[in-house]
Design a protein around this motif. Structure first.
Motif, mmCIF file in Angstrom:
data_model
loop_
_atom_site.group_PDB
_atom_site.id
_atom_site.type_symbol
_atom_site.label_atom_id
_atom_site.label_comp_id
_atom_site.label_asym_id
_atom_site.label_seq_id
_atom_site.Cartn_x
_atom_site.Cartn_y
_atom_site.Cartn_z
ATOM 1 N N MET A 1 43.093 64.256 -12.501
ATOM 2 C CA MET A 1 43.296 63.863 -14.167
ATOM 3 C C MET A 1 43.688 62.939 -14.483
ATOM 4 O O MET A 1 44.148 62.329 -14.053
ATOM 5 C CB MET A 1 42.710 65.479 -14.874
ATOM 6 N N ALA A 2 42.427 62.577 -15.952
ATOM 7 C CA ALA A 2 43.326 61.206 -16.876
ATOM 8 C C ALA A 2 43.032 61.538 -18.041
ATOM 9 O O ALA A 2 42.123 61.559 -18.224
ATOM 10 C CB ALA A 2 43.031 59.985 -15.850
ATOM 11 N N VAL A 3 44.119 60.465 -18.159
ATOM 12 C CA VAL A 3 44.041 60.183 -19.797
ATOM 13 C C VAL A 3 44.269 59.305 -20.568
ATOM 14 O O VAL A 3 45.240 58.098 -19.422
ATOM 15 C CB VAL A 3 45.077 61.193 -20.959
ATOM 16 N N ARG B 1 48.209 59.261 -24.969
ATOM 17 C CA ARG B 1 48.794 60.516 -23.836
ATOM 18 C C ARG B 1 49.829 60.919 -24.892
ATOM 19 O O ARG B 1 50.000 60.148 -25.420
ATOM 20 C CB ARG B 1 49.488 59.430 -22.638
ATOM 21 N N GLY B 2 50.360 62.075 -24.030
ATOM 22 C CA GLY B 2 51.543 62.916 -25.355
ATOM 23 C C GLY B 2 50.923 63.248 -26.099
ATOM 24 O O GLY B 2 51.489 63.753 -27.116
ATOM 25 N N ARG B 3 49.007 63.687 -26.751
ATOM 26 C CA ARG B 3 48.880 64.240 -27.327
ATOM 27 C C ARG B 3 48.349 65.292 -27.181
ATOM 28 O O ARG B 3 47.792 66.057 -28.149
ATOM 29 C CB ARG B 3 47.958 63.173 -28.397
ATOM 30 N N GLY B 4 48.560 65.883 -26.011
ATOM 31 C CA GLY B 4 47.771 67.307 -25.349
ATOM 32 C C GLY B 4 46.326 66.787 -25.717
ATOM 33 O O GLY B 4 45.611 68.425 -24.987
ATOM 34 N N GLY C 1 46.064 66.038 -22.889
ATOM 35 C CA GLY C 1 45.093 66.243 -21.024
ATOM 36 C C GLY C 1 45.531 67.983 -20.454
ATOM 37 O O GLY C 1 44.618 69.077 -20.531
ATOM 38 N N ALA C 2 46.132 68.318 -21.738
ATOM 39 C CA ALA C 2 46.556 70.291 -21.372
ATOM 40 C C ALA C 2 45.225 70.891 -21.938
ATOM 41 O O ALA C 2 45.000 71.829 -21.241
ATOM 42 C CB ALA C 2 47.806 70.662 -22.554
ATOM 43 N N ASN D 1 55.622 62.512 -10.342
ATOM 44 C CA ASN D 1 54.724 62.360 -11.985
ATOM 45 C C ASN D 1 54.983 64.076 -12.798
ATOM 46 O O ASN D 1 54.181 64.667 -12.418
ATOM 47 C CB ASN D 1 53.174 62.734 -11.089
ATOM 48 N N ARG D 2 56.504 63.536 -12.953
ATOM 49 C CA ARG D 2 56.606 64.013 -13.962
ATOM 50 C C ARG D 2 55.851 64.439 -15.582
ATOM 51 O O ARG D 2 56.067 65.662 -15.970
ATOM 52 C CB ARG D 2 58.620 63.715 -15.027
ATOM 53 N N ALA D 3 54.916 63.430 -15.784
ATOM 54 C CA ALA D 3 54.359 64.577 -17.171
ATOM 55 C C ALA D 3 53.245 65.404 -16.503
ATOM 56 O O ALA D 3 52.995 66.028 -17.571
ATOM 57 C CB ALA D 3 53.543 62.908 -17.489
ATOM 58 N N HIS E 1 55.344 68.354 -15.704
ATOM 59 C CA HIS E 1 56.139 68.828 -17.160
ATOM 60 C C HIS E 1 54.657 69.589 -17.971
ATOM 61 O O HIS E 1 54.537 70.978 -17.859
ATOM 62 C CB HIS E 1 55.972 68.095 -17.762
ATOM 63 N N LEU E 2 53.002 69.050 -17.565
ATOM 64 C CA LEU E 2 52.117 69.935 -18.229
ATOM 65 C C LEU E 2 51.671 70.596 -17.803
ATOM 66 O O LEU E 2 51.164 72.201 -17.935
ATOM 67 C CB LEU E 2 50.794 68.381 -18.594
ATOM 68 N N ARG F 1 53.387 74.018 -17.453
ATOM 69 C CA ARG F 1 53.441 74.680 -19.841
ATOM 70 C C ARG F 1 52.734 75.458 -19.361
ATOM 71 O O ARG F 1 52.403 75.845 -20.342
ATOM 72 C CB ARG F 1 53.472 73.090 -20.042
HETATM 73 C C1 LIG Z 1 49.214 63.711 -16.389
HETATM 74 C C2 LIG Z 1 48.372 63.284 -17.457
HETATM 75 C C3 LIG Z 1 47.142 63.436 -17.404
HETATM 76 C C4 LIG Z 1 48.847 63.786 -18.887
HETATM 77 O O1 LIG Z 1 47.949 63.568 -20.109
HETATM 78 P P1 LIG Z 1 48.227 63.863 -22.146
HETATM 79 O O2 LIG Z 1 46.854 63.880 -22.445
HETATM 80 O O3 LIG Z 1 49.411 62.693 -22.031
HETATM 81 O O4 LIG Z 1 48.580 65.241 -21.283
HETATM 82 P P2 LIG Z 1 49.987 66.151 -22.822
HETATM 83 O O5 LIG Z 1 50.006 65.271 -23.613
HETATM 84 O O6 LIG Z 1 48.922 67.229 -22.459
HETATM 85 O O7 LIG Z 1 51.167 66.647 -21.964
HETATM 86 C C5 LIG Z 1 51.681 65.553 -21.381
HETATM 87 C C6 LIG Z 1 53.232 66.419 -20.906
HETATM 88 O O8 LIG Z 1 54.471 65.965 -20.303
HETATM 89 C C7 LIG Z 1 55.543 65.350 -21.243
HETATM 90 N N1 LIG Z 1 55.799 63.888 -20.756
HETATM 91 C C8 LIG Z 1 55.112 63.039 -21.342
HETATM 92 N N2 LIG Z 1 55.781 62.206 -20.180
HETATM 93 C C9 LIG Z 1 56.691 62.876 -19.276
HETATM 94 C C10 LIG Z 1 58.018 62.391 -18.507
HETATM 95 N N3 LIG Z 1 58.375 61.276 -17.969
HETATM 96 N N4 LIG Z 1 58.861 63.551 -17.815
HETATM 97 C C11 LIG Z 1 58.474 64.844 -18.700
HETATM 98 N N5 LIG Z 1 57.405 64.636 -19.489
HETATM 99 C C12 LIG Z 1 56.588 64.174 -19.976
HETATM 100 C C13 LIG Z 1 55.045 64.953 -22.606
HETATM 101 O O9 LIG Z 1 55.916 65.399 -23.836
HETATM 102 C C14 LIG Z 1 54.016 66.568 -22.818
HETATM 103 O O10 LIG Z 1 54.760 67.229 -23.114
HETATM 104 P P3 LIG Z 1 54.418 68.377 -24.102
HETATM 105 O O11 LIG Z 1 52.861 68.794 -24.585
HETATM 106 O O12 LIG Z 1 56.109 69.789 -23.612
HETATM 107 O O13 LIG Z 1 55.421 66.943 -24.738
HETATM 108 C C15 LIG Z 1 48.722 61.937 -17.591
HETATM 109 O O14 LIG Z 1 49.495 61.355 -18.402
HETATM 110 C C16 LIG Z 1 47.878 60.519 -17.305
HETATM 111 O O15 LIG Z 1 46.556 60.662 -17.514
HETATM 112 N N6 LIG Z 1 48.666 60.142 -16.123
HETATM 113 C C17 LIG Z 1 47.862 59.275 -15.499
HETATM 114 C C18 LIG Z 1 47.389 59.872 -13.793
HETATM 115 C C19 LIG Z 1 47.763 60.975 -13.485
HETATM 116 O O16 LIG Z 1 48.981 61.178 -12.793
HETATM 117 N N7 LIG Z 1 47.190 62.560 -13.461
HETATM 118 C C20 LIG Z 1 47.072 63.228 -12.672
HETATM 119 C C21 LIG Z 1 47.129 63.330 -11.214
HETATM 120 S S1 LIG Z 1 45.722 63.773 -10.796
#
Ligand SMILES: CC(C)(COP(=O)(O)OP(=O)(O)OC[C@H]1O[C@@H](n2cnc3c(N)ncnc32)[C@H](O)[C@@H]1OP(=O)(O)O)[C@@H](O)C(=O)NCCC(=O)NCCS
Length: 153
Positions: free
Chosen positions: A73-75, A80-83, A85-86, A112-114, A117-118, A121
């Protein structure tokens, strides 16, 4: 997430934008040639999030008997950070559960903390680890989700 975002299955005309999202999101992006077979047949479910005519993100699942695997997945970085991905993952999990696939698993880089975390959650739970799994030596974390997960929000 903004009300102007719509989530729908990916179609062939999305391929160039999907490849752009891949290049934005990954050090080793998939090409349009690698992505194209995922749009054919029923083995995969790929959903995209569209906003103002632009693709803001995607999620790709593999359908397995009675379960699914989240492959990728990717956003887009600015969104990013606006929900988004979720919202994509939730939409995919709902569809797959409706098809009789209530279990989903995935692998994610330990750093990959983001993404972790997603996933947590949305009700994914740590199910194991594979040290040195990725080509650069990084560990993979294995996550699994069963049933409905937490309520939306
Ligand atoms: C992973 C990814 C898809 C998330 O998309 P997104 O639209 O930002 O996701 P969301 O906004 O729904 O949720 C991200 C959550 O991570 C949190 N977050 C962001 N960066 C973070 C970090 N460094 N450490 C911990 N949490 C983090 C955000 O606050 C959010 O949490 P919240 O909803 O509780 O506030 C995006 O970061 C991305 O495209 N990354 C590159 C590709 C990738 O890594 N894909 C996943 C592996 S296949």
């Amino acid at each position: 997430m903004s009300a102007a975002v719509s989530i729908r299955p990916a179609v062939a005309r999305d391929l160039p934008a999907l490849a752009d999202l891949e290049r934005d999101g990954f050090a080793c992006p998939w090409s349009t040639a690698a992505l194209e077979p995922c749009l054919r047949g029923d083995d995969h479910l790929m959903l995209v999030a569209e906003t103002a005519g632009e693709l803001g993100g995607f999620v790709l699942f593999l359908r397995l008997p009675e379960e699914a695997e989240l492959l990728r997945m990717a956003v887009a970085s600015p969104l990013r950070g606006r929900g988004l991905g979720a919202e994509l993952v939730r939409a995919g999990l709902d569809r797959l559960a409706g098809e009789g696939r209530p279990v989903c698993h995935l692998e994610v880089r330990a750093s990959n903390r983001a993404a972790i975390h997603l996933y947590e959650r949305l009700g994914f739970r740590l199910a194991g680890a594979r040290p040195g799994y990725y080509a650069d030596g990084e560990e993979a974390r294995l996550y699994r989700r069963e049933g409905a997960g937490p309520p939306p929000g």
